[in-house]
Motif scaffolding. Structure first.
Motif, PDB file in Angstrom:
ATOM      1  N   ASP A 203       3.128   6.876  -8.006  1.00  0.00           N
ATOM      2  CA  ASP A 203       2.952   6.836  -9.531  1.00  0.00           C
ATOM      3  C   ASP A 203       2.715   5.529 -10.033  1.00  0.00           C
ATOM      4  OD1 ASP A 203       3.679   9.847 -10.569  1.00  0.00           O
ATOM      5  OD2 ASP A 203       4.991   9.325  -9.023  1.00  0.00           O
ATOM      6  N   PHE A 204       1.669   5.274 -10.392  1.00  0.00           N
ATOM      7  CA  PHE A 204       1.290   4.136 -10.772  1.00  0.00           C
ATOM      8  C   PHE A 204       0.974   3.979 -12.416  1.00  0.00           C
ATOM      9  CE2 PHE A 204       0.879   3.430  -6.157  1.00  0.00           C
ATOM     10  CZ  PHE A 204       1.202   2.109  -6.387  1.00  0.00           C
TER      11      PHE A 204
ATOM     12  N   ASP B 172      -4.110  10.389  -3.165  1.00  0.00           N
ATOM     13  CA  ASP B 172      -2.806  11.208  -3.529  1.00  0.00           C
ATOM     14  C   ASP B 172      -1.984  10.375  -4.541  1.00  0.00           C
ATOM     15  OD1 ASP B 172      -2.134   9.179  -1.808  1.00  0.00           O
ATOM     16  OD2 ASP B 172      -0.805  10.234  -0.471  1.00  0.00           O
ATOM     17  N   ILE B 173      -2.735   9.212  -5.165  1.00  0.00           N
ATOM     18  CA  ILE B 173      -1.868   8.438  -6.215  1.00  0.00           C
ATOM     19  C   ILE B 173      -1.732   9.449  -7.653  1.00  0.00           C
ATOM     20  CG2 ILE B 173      -2.077   6.486  -7.742  1.00  0.00           C
ATOM     21  CD1 ILE B 173      -2.590   4.686  -5.388  1.00  0.00           C
ATOM     22  N   ARG B 174      -0.657   9.236  -8.355  1.00  0.00           N
ATOM     23  CA  ARG B 174      -0.773   9.850  -9.584  1.00  0.00           C
ATOM     24  C   ARG B 174      -0.896   8.622 -10.606  1.00  0.00           C
ATOM     25  NH1 ARG B 174       3.015  12.815  -6.635  1.00  0.00           N
ATOM     26  NH2 ARG B 174       4.792  11.302  -6.972  1.00  0.00           N
TER      27      ARG B 174
ATOM     28  N   LYS C 291      -1.386  -1.814  -2.985  1.00  0.00           N
ATOM     29  CA  LYS C 291      -1.265  -1.180  -1.628  1.00  0.00           C
ATOM     30  C   LYS C 291       0.007  -1.401  -1.087  1.00  0.00           C
ATOM     31  CE  LYS C 291      -6.062  -1.463  -0.248  1.00  0.00           C
ATOM     32  NZ  LYS C 291      -7.233  -2.078   0.188  1.00  0.00           N
ATOM     33  N   GLU C 292       0.589  -2.631  -1.346  1.00  0.00           N
ATOM     34  CA  GLU C 292       2.075  -2.857  -0.703  1.00  0.00           C
ATOM     35  C   GLU C 292       2.831  -1.841  -1.185  1.00  0.00           C
ATOM     36  OE1 GLU C 292       2.842  -7.003  -0.981  1.00  0.00           O
ATOM     37  OE2 GLU C 292       4.797  -6.502  -0.404  1.00  0.00           O
ATOM     38  N   ALA C 293       2.939  -1.463  -2.590  1.00  0.00           N
ATOM     39  CA  ALA C 293       3.852  -0.692  -3.146  1.00  0.00           C
ATOM     40  C   ALA C 293       3.576   0.900  -2.542  1.00  0.00           C
ATOM     41  CB  ALA C 293       3.671  -0.611  -4.737  1.00  0.00           C
ATOM     42  N   TYR C 294       2.244   1.169  -2.518  1.00  0.00           N
ATOM     43  CA  TYR C 294       1.765   2.359  -1.902  1.00  0.00           C
ATOM     44  C   TYR C 294       2.494   2.651  -0.504  1.00  0.00           C
ATOM     45  CZ  TYR C 294      -1.159   6.230  -0.432  1.00  0.00           C
ATOM     46  OH  TYR C 294      -1.458   7.499   0.120  1.00  0.00           O
TER      47      TYR C 294
ATOM     48  N   LEU D 141      10.121   7.071 -10.888  1.00  0.00           N
ATOM     49  CA  LEU D 141       9.743   5.617 -11.240  1.00  0.00           C
ATOM     50  C   LEU D 141       8.323   5.381 -11.180  1.00  0.00           C
ATOM     51  CD1 LEU D 141      10.112   2.572 -11.205  1.00  0.00           C
ATOM     52  CD2 LEU D 141      10.513   2.446  -8.774  1.00  0.00           C
ATOM     53  N   ILE D 142       7.636   4.886 -12.413  1.00  0.00           N
ATOM     54  CA  ILE D 142       6.149   4.649 -12.420  1.00  0.00           C
ATOM     55  C   ILE D 142       6.124   3.268 -12.078  1.00  0.00           C
ATOM     56  CG2 ILE D 142       4.207   4.498 -13.891  1.00  0.00           C
ATOM     57  CD1 ILE D 142       5.175   6.927 -15.301  1.00  0.00           C
TER      58      ILE D 142
END
Ligand SMILES: *Cc1c(COP(=O)(O)O)cnc(C)c1O
Length: 230
Positions: free
Chosen positions: A51-52, A70-72, A42-45, A29-30
């Protein structure tokens, strides 16, 4: 709210996988965060999202600088050649490559930085005039030309399906993209691995999952409606 939304989307992906005998870990899921503030990302992180998806170079770079490394980052929007240099070492995957000239620019900037950049080829499966993407007829030719560029790695295909009320109407386009993907995989082109199919958005990701999507790109379903008034 965002965390609950992601959980709901994940559950729907799982159910769609079950309905067609796929394993849920085949689908990533992106979270499409374009136009949304860093606080929401940040909340999603915190929930676990890594993956954003963004569609504007400047916005991607701004968010990249403010958020954990570490975000893709997925570049999912139309990319202008003169902006490639700003993101080539920040993105995990560029979903929207639809011309040899763009791929050559990515190759050039990647070579300067001594890296290889992973890309998907965007295909305008439904032949919509308003959309970017190569045509179904031209995709193989484009893949074989881009495959010769040493600092670009083709990982698969992407499409943006038409906006429809009933997602089932897009099944044909997802099916078609998957067919092209399988055909290309069978040709065993050097430097090309067909392992990712990026298709499905808030309105149709469950349908896309049943047709083989490995990446779904969900914005509204996670972060709510976008406002472009700013
Ligand atoms: C905005 C966007 C999405 C997400 O759209 P939603 O309908 O909000 O889920 C997915 N893919 C691309 C290429 C986009 O530009």
């Amino acid at each position: 709210m965002i965390k609950e939304n992601i959980k709901t989307v994940e559950e729907k992906i799982e159910a769609a996988c079950q309905s067609c005998g796929r394993s849920a870990d085949e689908v990533k899921l992106i979270a499409v965060s374009k136009t949304k503030p860093v606080s929401m990302l940040k909340e999603a992180y915190e929930y676990g999202c890594r993956d954003f998806g963004e569609n504007k170079v400047q916005e991607l770079v701004d968010k990249y600088e403010q958020l954990p490394k570490d975000i893709r980052w997925h570049m999912i929007g139309h990319l202008q050649r003169n902006k490639v240099k700003y993101i080539v070492d920040k993105v995990y995957l560029i979903h929207s490559v639809d011309s040899l000239r763009l791929a050559e620019e990515i190759n050039k900037e990647a070579a300067k930085k001594g890296i290889k950049v992973s890309i998907l080829i965007e295909v305008n499966v439904a032949n919509e005039e308003t959309k970017f993407g190569t045509s179904c007829e031209e995709v193989y030719q484009l893949v074989s030309e881009i495959a010769k560029l040493p600092n670009v790695l083709i990982k698969g295909l992407m499409t943006i399906a038409p906006y429809v009320e009933n997602p089932e109407e897009n099944k044909q386009y997802f099916e078609k993209l998957r067919q092209i993907y399988v055909d290309i995989a069978h040709k065993n082109v050097d430097n090309v691995c067909m392992e990712e199919l990026s298709m499905g958005m808030t309105g149709d990701y469950e349908t896309a999952v049943t047709q083989g999507a490995t990446y779904v790109r969900v914005g509204t379903g996670i972060f709510g409606e976008r406002s472009y008034s700013v």
